[in-house]
Write an enzyme that holds these catalytic residues in place. Structure first.
Site, PDB file in Angstrom:
ATOM      1  N   GLU A  25     102.449  40.399 -55.749  1.00  0.00           N
ATOM      2  CA  GLU A  25     103.355  40.193 -54.616  1.00  0.00           C
ATOM      3  C   GLU A  25     103.332  38.756 -54.089  1.00  0.00           C
ATOM      4  O   GLU A  25     103.364  38.522 -52.886  1.00  0.00           O
ATOM      5  CB  GLU A  25     103.020  41.163 -53.480  1.00  0.00           C
ATOM      6  CG  GLU A  25     103.178  42.620 -53.859  1.00  0.00           C
ATOM      7  CD  GLU A  25     102.939  43.555 -52.679  1.00  0.00           C
ATOM      8  OE1 GLU A  25     103.080  43.107 -51.528  1.00  0.00           O
ATOM      9  OE2 GLU A  25     102.611  44.729 -52.913  1.00  0.00           O
ATOM     10  N   GLU A 130     103.016  51.711 -57.046  1.00  0.00           N
ATOM     11  CA  GLU A 130     102.897  52.599 -55.892  1.00  0.00           C
ATOM     12  C   GLU A 130     104.217  53.340 -55.718  1.00  0.00           C
ATOM     13  O   GLU A 130     105.281  52.736 -55.800  1.00  0.00           O
ATOM     14  CB  GLU A 130     102.616  51.826 -54.595  1.00  0.00           C
ATOM     15  CG  GLU A 130     101.331  51.031 -54.577  1.00  0.00           C
ATOM     16  CD  GLU A 130     101.179  50.263 -53.272  1.00  0.00           C
ATOM     17  OE1 GLU A 130     101.861  50.609 -52.281  1.00  0.00           O
ATOM     18  OE2 GLU A 130     100.382  49.303 -53.251  1.00  0.00           O
TER      19      GLU A 130
END
Length: 271
Positions: A25, A130
């Site tokens: 990220e 996720e």
């Protein structure tokens, strides 16, 4: 890079380590796009170190990937860039978070159809790091069946539900109620969690009461429903040469390595 190499070596010792993320990220806006070539350099150096260590000691070589925050169009550009480097330097897999499926939903309302189209030219394994929207309780996990459907497996390679242990963000499938909190402690009141109403099973342990939430039971049932589904292995493959020409010039050149490779080779006994 020494700390990166040490971490890679340690993780390679565990047989259940399936891969390592070079970065997670890091690119979320136009300003942070400047670090994309640096990520590519980290991937290159990690893979070179892993190759040298394997040749010198027989250490297991782990796949190297990148973890994106979303399935945003910007991430597709990063994926193309990192997967189109030279064969020895490109990422081995790609992963990202996705919480778009809020039951009840379907392929269209969740955006899954859109992502299939956007990523259908992906040339490496791609999965959700996720997933598991908790807008509603208990979670139904009907997206699990969709995720392993032939339509999705033509592009995606499954995903990881977030998360096993229950915490402050209330995404856990199971939770531990410590023994000291099971009774009423004078002057202390345990804050009630919304998942308290969805405890499907409890088990007594020496640490306290293990609470298995209905989320876990629903997820287990969804996985069971996928066992007879045949995956679609007809993954579309495009030429990486085209990706190199189309993305490297737009993002920037990968910087030269700052690692003293002669010293590393000497330390490993490669020279």
């Amino acid at each position: 890079m020494d700390s990166f190499f040490r971490t890679l070596d340690v993780m390679a010792e565990f047989p259940n380590t399936l891969g390592v993320l070079a970065a997670y990220e890091l690119v979320n806006d136009e300003e942070s796009e400047a670090c994309i070539p640096v990520i590519a350099a980290v991937v290159r150096d990690l893979k070179r170190h892993a190759k040298l260590k394997s040749e010198a000691t027989g250490q297991r070589t782990l796949p190297i990937g990148y973890g994106a925050a979303t399935t945003h169009p910007r991430d597709k550009m990063i994926l193309d860039y990192l997967s189109s480097q030279d064969e020895a330097d490109r990422i081995d897999f790609w992963t990202c978070k996705n919480y778009s499926w809020a039951s009840p939903a379907d392929m269209e309302s969740s955006g899954y159809n859109e992502w299939i189209e956007r990523y259908e030219s992906t040339t490496i394994p791609f999965f959700f790091s996720e997933y598991g929207n908790n807008t509603n309780s208990p979670r139904l996990f009907d997206e699990t069946v969709a995720l392993y459907s032939p339509e999705m497996t033509r592009v995606f390679s499954g995903g990881c539900v977030y998360e096993l242990w229950h915490g402050a963000n209330r995404y856990g499938l199971v939770g531990m109620l410590p023994a000291r909190e099971e009774g009423i402690t004078p002057g202390k009141v345990r804050q009630r969690d919304r998942n308290d109403a969805y405890v499907a099973e409890t088990r007594q342990t020496d640490q306290g009461t293990l609470r298995i939430f209905q989320d876990f039971m629903n997820y287990k049932a969804s996985l069971e429903a996928t066992k007879d589904i045949q995956p679609n292995n007809d993954r579309a493959m495009t030429g990486r040469e085209g990706l190199v020409k189309g993305t490297t010039q737009d993002v920037g050149q990968v910087p030269e390595s700052c690692v003293d490779w002669l010293k590393i080779e000497e330390d490993l006994g490669c020279s």
